[in-house]
Design a protein around this motif. Structure first.
Motif, PDB file in Angstrom:
ATOM      1  N   VAL A  43       7.243  -3.568  10.210  1.00  0.00           N
ATOM      2  CA  VAL A  43       7.431  -5.017  10.284  1.00  0.00           C
ATOM      3  C   VAL A  43       6.843  -5.554  11.581  1.00  0.00           C
ATOM      4  N   SER A  44       7.098  -4.864  12.686  1.00  0.00           N
ATOM      5  CA  SER A  44       6.557  -5.302  13.979  1.00  0.00           C
ATOM      6  C   SER A  44       5.035  -5.226  13.994  1.00  0.00           C
ATOM      7  N   LEU A  45       4.480  -4.158  13.421  1.00  0.00           N
ATOM      8  CA  LEU A  45       3.025  -4.022  13.390  1.00  0.00           C
ATOM      9  C   LEU A  45       2.378  -5.120  12.549  1.00  0.00           C
ATOM     10  N   ARG A  46       3.047  -5.492  11.462  1.00  0.00           N
ATOM     11  CA  ARG A  46       2.496  -6.530  10.597  1.00  0.00           C
ATOM     12  C   ARG A  46       2.473  -7.883  11.303  1.00  0.00           C
ATOM     13  N   LEU A  47       3.434  -8.105  12.219  1.00  0.00           N
ATOM     14  CA  LEU A  47       3.452  -9.345  12.987  1.00  0.00           C
ATOM     15  C   LEU A  47       2.391  -9.359  14.076  1.00  0.00           C
ATOM     16  N   VAL A  48       2.006  -8.173  14.537  1.00  0.00           N
ATOM     17  CA  VAL A  48       1.052  -8.066  15.651  1.00  0.00           C
ATOM     18  C   VAL A  48      -0.379  -7.959  15.153  1.00  0.00           C
ATOM     19  N   PHE A  49      -0.599  -7.162  14.107  1.00  0.00           N
ATOM     20  CA  PHE A  49      -1.958  -6.914  13.634  1.00  0.00           C
ATOM     21  C   PHE A  49      -2.541  -8.149  12.950  1.00  0.00           C
ATOM     22  N   PRO A  50      -3.790  -8.474  13.206  1.00  0.00           N
ATOM     23  CA  PRO A  50      -4.453  -9.553  12.457  1.00  0.00           C
ATOM     24  C   PRO A  50      -4.705  -9.127  11.019  1.00  0.00           C
ATOM     25  N   ASP A  51      -4.895 -10.111  10.146  1.00  0.00           N
ATOM     26  CA  ASP A  51      -5.028  -9.827   8.711  1.00  0.00           C
ATOM     27  C   ASP A  51      -6.232  -8.935   8.397  1.00  0.00           C
ATOM     28  N   TRP A  52      -7.311  -9.095   9.164  1.00  0.00           N
ATOM     29  CA  TRP A  52      -8.517  -8.330   8.835  1.00  0.00           C
ATOM     30  C   TRP A  52      -8.317  -6.840   9.100  1.00  0.00           C
ATOM     31  N   ILE A  53      -7.512  -6.500  10.100  1.00  0.00           N
ATOM     32  CA  ILE A  53      -7.228  -5.085  10.361  1.00  0.00           C
ATOM     33  C   ILE A  53      -6.329  -4.519   9.264  1.00  0.00           C
ATOM     34  N   VAL A  54      -5.331  -5.309   8.840  1.00  0.00           N
ATOM     35  CA  VAL A  54      -4.431  -4.855   7.768  1.00  0.00           C
ATOM     36  C   VAL A  54      -5.215  -4.605   6.483  1.00  0.00           C
ATOM     37  N   THR A  55      -6.182  -5.489   6.181  1.00  0.00           N
ATOM     38  CA  THR A  55      -6.993  -5.321   4.971  1.00  0.00           C
ATOM     39  C   THR A  55      -7.841  -4.059   5.048  1.00  0.00           C
ATOM     40  N   ILE A  56      -8.444  -3.810   6.192  1.00  0.00           N
ATOM     41  CA  ILE A  56      -9.250  -2.592   6.357  1.00  0.00           C
ATOM     42  C   ILE A  56      -8.379  -1.349   6.243  1.00  0.00           C
ATOM     43  N   LEU A  57      -7.203  -1.390   6.883  1.00  0.00           N
ATOM     44  CA  LEU A  57      -6.286  -0.253   6.806  1.00  0.00           C
ATOM     45  C   LEU A  57      -5.822  -0.015   5.375  1.00  0.00           C
ATOM     46  N   LEU A  58      -5.690  -1.087   4.604  1.00  0.00           N
ATOM     47  CA  LEU A  58      -5.275  -0.960   3.205  1.00  0.00           C
ATOM     48  C   LEU A  58      -6.232  -0.058   2.439  1.00  0.00           C
ATOM     49  N   PHE A  59      -7.530  -0.278   2.607  1.00  0.00           N
ATOM     50  CA  PHE A  59      -8.523   0.516   1.875  1.00  0.00           C
ATOM     51  C   PHE A  59      -8.632   1.935   2.436  1.00  0.00           C
ATOM     52  N   ILE A  60      -8.405   2.105   3.737  1.00  0.00           N
ATOM     53  CA  ILE A  60      -8.549   3.424   4.347  1.00  0.00           C
ATOM     54  C   ILE A  60      -7.334   4.311   4.068  1.00  0.00           C
ATOM     55  N   LEU A  61      -6.145   3.762   4.309  1.00  0.00           N
ATOM     56  CA  LEU A  61      -4.932   4.572   4.228  1.00  0.00           C
ATOM     57  C   LEU A  61      -4.507   4.887   2.798  1.00  0.00           C
ATOM     58  N   VAL A  62      -5.022   4.132   1.830  1.00  0.00           N
ATOM     59  CA  VAL A  62      -4.629   4.386   0.450  1.00  0.00           C
ATOM     60  C   VAL A  62      -5.424   5.539  -0.162  1.00  0.00           C
ATOM     61  N   ILE A  63      -6.522   5.926   0.488  1.00  0.00           N
ATOM     62  CA  ILE A  63      -7.386   6.975  -0.082  1.00  0.00           C
ATOM     63  C   ILE A  63      -6.637   8.289  -0.242  1.00  0.00           C
ATOM     64  N   GLY A  64      -5.891   8.683   0.800  1.00  0.00           N
ATOM     65  CA  GLY A  64      -5.186   9.967   0.754  1.00  0.00           C
ATOM     66  C   GLY A  64      -4.171  10.050  -0.371  1.00  0.00           C
ATOM     67  N   PRO A  65      -3.148   9.145  -0.405  1.00  0.00           N
ATOM     68  CA  PRO A  65      -2.162   9.198  -1.491  1.00  0.00           C
ATOM     69  C   PRO A  65      -2.780   9.057  -2.877  1.00  0.00           C
ATOM     70  N   LEU A  66      -3.775   8.182  -3.005  1.00  0.00           N
ATOM     71  CA  LEU A  66      -4.394   7.991  -4.315  1.00  0.00           C
ATOM     72  C   LEU A  66      -5.129   9.243  -4.763  1.00  0.00           C
ATOM     73  N   THR A  67      -5.821   9.902  -3.843  1.00  0.00           N
ATOM     74  CA  THR A  67      -6.539  11.141  -4.179  1.00  0.00           C
ATOM     75  C   THR A  67      -5.568  12.238  -4.583  1.00  0.00           C
ATOM     76  N   LEU A  68      -4.462  12.373  -3.828  1.00  0.00           N
ATOM     77  CA  LEU A  68      -3.458  13.392  -4.164  1.00  0.00           C
ATOM     78  C   LEU A  68      -2.873  13.134  -5.549  1.00  0.00           C
ATOM     79  N   ALA A  69      -2.580  11.872  -5.838  1.00  0.00           N
ATOM     80  CA  ALA A  69      -2.005  11.549  -7.140  1.00  0.00           C
ATOM     81  C   ALA A  69      -2.981  11.879  -8.271  1.00  0.00           C
ATOM     82  N   ILE A  70      -4.258  11.559  -8.078  1.00  0.00           N
ATOM     83  CA  ILE A  70      -5.259  11.845  -9.121  1.00  0.00           C
ATOM     84  C   ILE A  70      -5.400  13.345  -9.334  1.00  0.00           C
ATOM     85  N   LEU A  71      -5.492  14.109  -8.247  1.00  0.00           N
ATOM     86  CA  LEU A  71      -5.635  15.564  -8.360  1.00  0.00           C
ATOM     87  C   LEU A  71      -4.406  16.187  -9.009  1.00  0.00           C
TER      88      LEU A  71
END
Length: 417
Positions: free
Chosen positions: A102-130
């Motif tokens: 919650v604190s990070l979401r208040l501090v981070f600008p939206d463009w960083i959150v959007t970039i992190l969304l695409f980067i951090l989802v790769i791992g869990p999504l790949t594990l789920a597919i495999l």
């Protein structure tokens, strides 16, 4: 939008909320990534109001799912379908991670959150597919060979058969890190496992461990941001959360408790394993809250990697998410009250969707005898969530770049006030 107005927006939003609750219930990841875009672009809420109402919807879906699963049993082992010992290990650190997120979401600008969304989802999504592919292949082999060693879905539950018959063909296909463990020759009480060590319902300790953290969150939200009292209350979460997970980890390390859903591998743990599990809980809460995806999108793939069957992975993740979603909704209300009529209505819609999702998902697994359906629902939900939230993030970034506002990190104290 304090007054509830019924119209076409509510009808469309109800359909999407129902589907989001159903998919989140089946997969165990929640439907926050579907609820938020619906509340913003269809119902018309601003982003700040949509987040807490989304938490209310997540709470409704999770509560319905947990209620449905209370009497269900593990498809092959003599234990509930929700692994409470695993939940108690993950839950305290997950709550701490949510506060950090919650604190990070208040501090981070939206463009960083959007970039992190695409980067951090790769791992869990790949594990789920495999994991989904591996599980599908094993199910195909079992169906072709006519092997009956594993009662898929709820067939074992309905017939009352809680043990697994031994079979040579089952034993040869077993791997210790298998996504769908085939516990042939494995019965409760074997390998030195005490039958009394398997919980049949949440222990009283689970409520005692969850309440202090929630009280700290509510008290913190009623204080002035960045005041001395605020930081004192914020710091109190650390010993409470770490202490709760540490207590459970020590019991697991000493063998006082076990994680029954992991089979014989859930009876003996090394220190680094338990530390890793706790850190995963912290990461799930932090990243899930930061990206608005919910903690389930990390927990379910992680549970699958531990060798826990999809049904139990989904149910346990939902049980854990119930506490975090309800706590976040309460905290959001104290920070900024939101329209209660809309929150209650959509909570009910998501709750009905979650209950129906459990019924449909269970019947599909039983009919096709493929628990991997649950994994593919998780993959589909994560993919849709990333597309929706990512699209919104990119649109907001484009608009802000054209307006040329300040796009750097925000001041936490000024952001709250």
């Amino acid at each position: 939008m304090e007054v509830f107005v019924f119209g076409w927006r509510i009808i469309v939003g109800s359909i999407i909320g129902f589907l989001g609750g159903a998919l989140g219930s089946i997969g165990g990841g929640g439907g926050g990534g579907i609820f938020v875009p619906m509340l913003i672009h269809i119902i018309g809420f601003d982003p700040k109001s949509s987040a807490p109402i989304s938490k209310c919807m997540g709470t409704g879906g999770a509560l319905a799912t947990v209620y449905y699963n209370l009497k269900r049993r593990h498809p092959t082992l003599d234990m509930p379908i929700m692994d409470y010992n695993l939940a108690l290990l993950i839950q305290p650190m997950l709550m701490l991670g949510i506060s950090i997120g919650v604190s990070l979401r208040l501090v981070f600008p939206d463009w960083i959150v959007t970039i992190l969304l695409f980067i951090l989802v790769i791992g869990p999504l790949t594990l789920a597919i495999l994991n989904g592919r591996a599980t599908w292949k094993k199910e195909t082999i079992l169906k072709k060979d006519g092997v009956k060693c594993l009662e898929y879905g709820t067939a074992g539950e309905e017939s009352g058969n809680k043990s697994v018959s031994s079979s040579a063909s089952c034993g040869t296909s077993t791997k210790t890190n298998s996504v769908v463990p085939f516990f042939a020759n494995e019965r409760i009480g074997s390998e030195g496992m005490d039958q009394n060590s398997f919980p049949s319902c949440p222990s009283n300790g689970s409520e005692k461990e969850a309440n202090p953290s929630k009280q700290v969150e509510i008290a913190k939200s009623q204080t002035t941001t960045c005041s001395v009292l605020y930081w004192v209350l914020s710091s109190m979460q650390i010993p409470i959360s770490v202490g709760g997970s540490l207590y459970q980890a020590v019991n697991l390390y000493k063998g006082v408790k076990v994680i029954p859903s992991m089979g014989v591998r859930g009876t003996a743990f090394k220190k680094h394993q338990l530390i890793l599990y706790c850190l995963i809980g912290l990461l799930a809460g932090m990243v899930g809250e930061l990206l608005r995806l919910g903690a389930g999108f990390i927990l379910v793939p992680f549970f699958l990697e531990l060798g826990i069957v999809p049904q139990v992975s989904s149910a346990t993740s939902t049980f854990v998410v119930t506490f975090s979603a309800s706590m976040s909704a309460i905290e959001f209300y104290y920070l900024r009250p939101f329209p209660i009529p809309y929150a209650l209505y959509f909570l009910a819609v998501a709750g009905i969707g979650g209950f129906v999702g459990q019924i449909v998902g269970r019947k599909m697994v039983t009919l096709f005898r493929r628990p991997s359906i649950i994994i593919f629902v998780v993959v589909f939900t994560i993919s849709v969530t990333v597309i929706l939230l990512g699209g919104i993030g990119i649109a907001n970034m484009t608009e802000k770049i054209e307006l040329k506002p300040y796009l750097g990190f925000q001041n936490l104290c000024r952001k709250h006030t």
